[in-house]
Design an enzyme around this catalytic site. Structure first.
Site, PDB file in Angstrom:
ATOM      1  N   CYS A  78      -5.345  -2.574   2.818  1.00 17.85           N
ATOM      2  CA  CYS A  78      -5.213  -2.466   4.270  1.00 17.85           C
ATOM      3  C   CYS A  78      -6.317  -3.245   4.983  1.00 17.85           C
ATOM      4  CB  CYS A  78      -5.187  -0.996   4.687  1.00 17.85           C
ATOM      5  SG  CYS A  78      -4.646  -0.732   6.392  1.00 17.85           S
ATOM      6  N   GLU A 105       0.853  -1.199   0.000  1.00 17.32           N
ATOM      7  CA  GLU A 105       0.000   0.000   0.000  1.00 17.32           C
ATOM      8  C   GLU A 105       0.887   1.246   0.000  1.00 17.32           C
ATOM      9  OE1 GLU A 105      -3.425   2.039   2.885  1.00 17.32           O
ATOM     10  OE2 GLU A 105      -2.130   0.443   3.639  1.00 17.32           O
ATOM     11  N   LYS A 118      -9.674   2.273  -2.772  1.00 17.53           N
ATOM     12  CA  LYS A 118     -10.115   1.737  -1.491  1.00 17.53           C
ATOM     13  C   LYS A 118     -11.499   2.259  -1.148  1.00 17.53           C
ATOM     14  CE  LYS A 118      -8.626   1.310   3.347  1.00 17.53           C
ATOM     15  NZ  LYS A 118      -7.615   1.724   4.357  1.00 17.53           N
TER      16      LYS A 118
END
Length: 523
Positions: free
Chosen positions: A402, A285, A349
């Site tokens: 994440c 990430e 995301k």
């Protein structure tokens, strides 16, 4: 005639129940704290049911619902305090938040999560007085509140009780049928069975016997599943190179190190390809500071370090600008690059971290000075949700950035099922703590639930290749620098949990609740 085990358990229960209120408070807090050691990295999973048994013994002495709630809150505070202490470490690296706020913020968070256990304990006390039935009620209500914790206010289903089964991998295979919440129920049932053995009654023995048979059955079934459910030996997946550059959060966003960080990833990538051959390269990430959408020269350089037919999957930040060049939106994104440096696909995301990637109710909280809890002046913007990316030369995969991997039942596009899941993360925020170990354990549980391999890439660890039954096939430890290289494990047929989610479990728990109500009315 009582057995030796029953006698020992009864003696322990009597000691707990005979303690004065002040000592009971300490025991509740300690039992909760010790139960958290069942989670990674210690994985002392037996401490979870033992801690739950102590909580039930304490509830036996509660004269009022309020007292039961207090005991439950103390247990929850101990469990969440030990389980989530690592969140405070992130405050060291956030320039907009004084590090001194870390401890109070985590204590506030832990106290809030402990309310779920308080409500569980109060409900068990309120709804039933019989000890064996109270154990069943506690299990039912606990799982219900775990589900609530995983969904309300964006949800945070971290360290669910069922995660403690992961060291007992055969039992953990049941997640492929009933999911993590079903495993939590089995854990609560186990704790309840231990607790009620202290009563040395036929009802308690029946509950303990049923639980023992259930655990034995799950162990045998899970062992067979691990041994039999394997792909043909001739079936090989593409080669993976997962780069873990060892860049800590303290230096990650240093402008002077931007070029050095890029070359750290490039050099590791080139070395892995030279040694093992071309494959799919995965960076973590926000692996580098560069805004690669607007830097064709950087993309070209990155592409030159990938050999066909490979590709590069990397995390980065997408920036949207006004016509005058003013940035108006940020997106935490995943990109797929070809060897010629072109972006073939991207994913934004969707499940953002509140107070980390955006400030909830900023227009209300900013006047109070609380805008300092979120980094920068621009909030990240969420993407549309789970999806499957189809890219030439790469098996269809589901991207997860994440903590998106922590949400059971919400990691796969059910309309277009992928062949594997890619979880890029930045666990460097939490240093050498329990956090990265727990994150890895949760990702392993998602692999079991969905029957899909999960590949994790983080800058400081723990990067790993996880097969579809939750086994680690290859990994780099926390704090190491290097590349995880290995073949992509095969996916399994669609699991029952992947097909139906939590619906069968909810239906089964509803029937059990209905049965308990009927029994109570006929008593």
């Amino acid at each position: 005639m009582p057995s030796r085990i029953e006698t020992v358990i009864a003696q322990a229960a009597d000691r707990v129940r005979s303690l004065p209120a002040g000592r009971q408070n300490t025991v509740a807090l300690a039992a909760g704290a010790l139960s958290a050691l069942a989670f990674a990295p210690l994985n002392l999973f037996l401490l979870m049911p033992l801690g739950l048994a102590v909580l039930l013994w304490l509830l036996d002495t509660a004269q009022t619902t309020r007292r039961a709630a207090a005991l439950g809150w103390l247990f929850g505070f101990g469990q969440f305090g030990v389980g989530l202490y690592w969140i405070a470490i992130a405050f060291r690296y956030q320039s907009n938040m004084p590090p001194a706020l870390g401890l109070p913020a985590v204590l506030l968070l832990v106290g809030g999560f402990a309310l779920f256990i308080a409500l569980t304990a109060a409900s068990a006390h309120r709804l039933w007085t019989g000890r064996a039935r109270r154990a069943l009620v506690l299990a039912l209500v606990w799982v219900a509140f775990e589900w609530v914790r995983g969904h309300v206010l964006t949800g945070f289903p971290w360290n669910l009780a069922g995660n403690a089964w992961l060291p007992a991998l055969p039992v953990a295979q049941a997640a492929s049928v009933v999911g993590i919440y079903g495993l939590s129920f089995v854990m609560l049932l186990t704790g309840g069975a231990i607790a009620v053995l202290a009563d040395r009654t036929n009802g308690a023995r029946r509950l303990a016997g049923f639980t023992a048979v259930l655990l034995l059955g799950l162990t045998l079934w899970g062992t067979a599943r691990l041994a039999i459910d394997r792909p043909p030996e001739t079936e090989k997946g593409p080669l993976l190179h997962i780069v873990q550059a060892g860049i800590g959060q303290d230096e990650k966003w240093n402008p002077a190190a931007e070029r050095r960080h890029l070359w750290a990833h490039l050099d590791l990538t080139a070395a892995a390809i030279r040694r093992y051959g071309p494959g799919i390269v995965i960076w973590p990430e926000t692996a580098i500071q560069n805004f690669i959408e607007h830097e064709p020269s950087t993309r070209y350089l990155m592409g030159r370090h990938i050999e066909a037919p490979g590709a590069l999957i990397t995390g980065g930040i997408r920036v949207e600008y006004e016509a005058d060049g003013t940035p108006i939106a940020l997106r935490n994104s995943l990109f797929v690059l070809t060897p010629d440096g072109e972006i073939q696909a991207h994913y934004d995301k969707a499940h953002l971290v509140p107070f980390g990637e955006y400030m909830p109710l900023r227009h209300l909280l900013a006047p109070l000075g609380l805008d300092r809890l979120a980094p920068g002046d621009i909030d990240f913007v969420p993407g549309p949700g789970v999806r499957t990316l189809s890219v030439p030369g790469v098996p269809d995969f589901g991207p997860l950035i994440c903590y998106e991997v922590i949400f059971p039942g919400n990691v796969v596009d059910k309309e277009k099922r992928p062949a594997w899941l890619v979880n890029i993360s930045n666990d460097a925020w939490f240093g050498h703590s329990s956090g990265p170990h727990q994150h890895l354990a949760i990702a392993r549980m998602r692999a079991i639930e969905e029957g899909l391999p999960v590949v994790r890439a983080t800058p400081t660890g723990i990067s790993a290749i996880i097969d579809s039954q939750g086994r680690l096939k290859a990994s780099l430890p926390l704090g190491a620098r290097g590349v995880v290289t290995g073949e992509l494990p095969a996916r399994r047929p669609v699991t029952l949990y992947a097909r139906f989610g939590d619906v069968p479990l909810i239906f089964g728990l509803f029937l059990l609740s209905l049965g308990l109500v009927i029994v109570r009315r006929t008593d």
